[in-house]
Write a protein that holds these residues in place. Sequence first.
Motif, mmCIF file in Angstrom:
data_model
loop_
_atom_site.group_PDB
_atom_site.id
_atom_site.type_symbol
_atom_site.label_atom_id
_atom_site.label_comp_id
_atom_site.label_asym_id
_atom_site.label_seq_id
_atom_site.Cartn_x
_atom_site.Cartn_y
_atom_site.Cartn_z
ATOM 1 N N VAL A 1 0.848 -1.194 0.000
ATOM 2 C CA VAL A 1 0.000 0.000 0.000
ATOM 3 C C VAL A 1 0.888 1.250 0.000
ATOM 4 O O VAL A 1 1.973 1.253 0.577
ATOM 5 N N LYS B 1 0.602 7.607 3.648
ATOM 6 C CA LYS B 1 1.092 7.866 5.001
ATOM 7 C C LYS B 1 0.225 7.075 5.975
ATOM 8 O O LYS B 1 -1.004 7.130 5.924
ATOM 9 N N PHE B 2 0.887 6.344 6.866
ATOM 10 C CA PHE B 2 0.213 5.521 7.866
ATOM 11 C C PHE B 2 0.916 5.720 9.197
ATOM 12 O O PHE B 2 1.979 6.336 9.267
ATOM 13 N N ASN B 3 0.325 5.187 10.259
ATOM 14 C CA ASN B 3 0.957 5.225 11.576
ATOM 15 C C ASN B 3 1.095 3.800 12.102
ATOM 16 O O ASN B 3 0.191 2.977 11.933
ATOM 17 N N TYR C 1 0.815 0.836 14.516
ATOM 18 C CA TYR C 1 -0.221 0.603 15.520
ATOM 19 C C TYR C 1 -0.025 -0.658 16.353
ATOM 20 O O TYR C 1 -0.714 -0.843 17.363
ATOM 21 N N TYR D 1 3.402 -3.269 12.613
ATOM 22 C CA TYR D 1 2.282 -3.108 11.685
ATOM 23 C C TYR D 1 1.907 -1.647 11.512
ATOM 24 O O TYR D 1 1.876 -0.879 12.474
ATOM 25 N N PHE D 2 1.575 -1.297 10.227
ATOM 26 C CA PHE D 2 1.220 0.093 9.936
ATOM 27 C C PHE D 2 -0.101 0.257 9.194
ATOM 28 O O PHE D 2 -0.603 1.372 9.102
ATOM 29 N N HIS D 3 -0.669 -0.806 8.629
ATOM 30 C CA HIS D 3 -1.953 -0.678 7.931
ATOM 31 C C HIS D 3 -2.556 -2.056 7.720
ATOM 32 O O HIS D 3 -1.993 -2.867 6.972
ATOM 33 N N THR D 4 -3.674 -2.333 8.351
ATOM 34 C CA THR D 4 -4.466 -3.561 8.185
ATOM 35 C C THR D 4 -3.657 -4.804 7.824
ATOM 36 O O THR D 4 -3.881 -5.430 6.797
ATOM 37 N N TYR E 1 -0.412 -4.972 7.078
ATOM 38 C CA TYR E 1 0.872 -4.657 6.439
ATOM 39 C C TYR E 1 1.865 -4.287 7.533
ATOM 40 O O TYR E 1 1.528 -3.555 8.469
#
Length: 111
Positions: free
Chosen positions: A40, A43-45, A47, A63-66, A68
């Motif tokens: 993906v 910009k992500f955070n 989590y 992990y940074f996005h669902t 990923y």
Amino acid sequence: PKGGRHVEADLTHQVEVLANHGKPLYTFHISSGKSSTPTVLGKFNFYSKSPGYNSEGMYYSVYFHTGYATHGYADVPNYPASHGCLRNPIPDSIFIYNWIHLGEPIWVYYR
């Protein structure tokens, strides 16, 4: 990005940079998602963190996005080969894992 601590994943060059205030501090080779399972972009955070190995062979995952993540893996070629995650070499994994704080941003892009 010129903010505080953050991670950048440059998929064109297959590198991940740990940076602070716009200055690169550490650069690592990665292997991002292959064309059938791309990484993906955006910009992500961060989590969630998971130490050690999981059942998929991912090592010290952040992990940074669902689902990923940036994580260690046994096979990290110089081209996109993952199922979408950002693979890094096993010897770099614990350092990257410990450097990243939850809530910090990651920018994933092509240059």
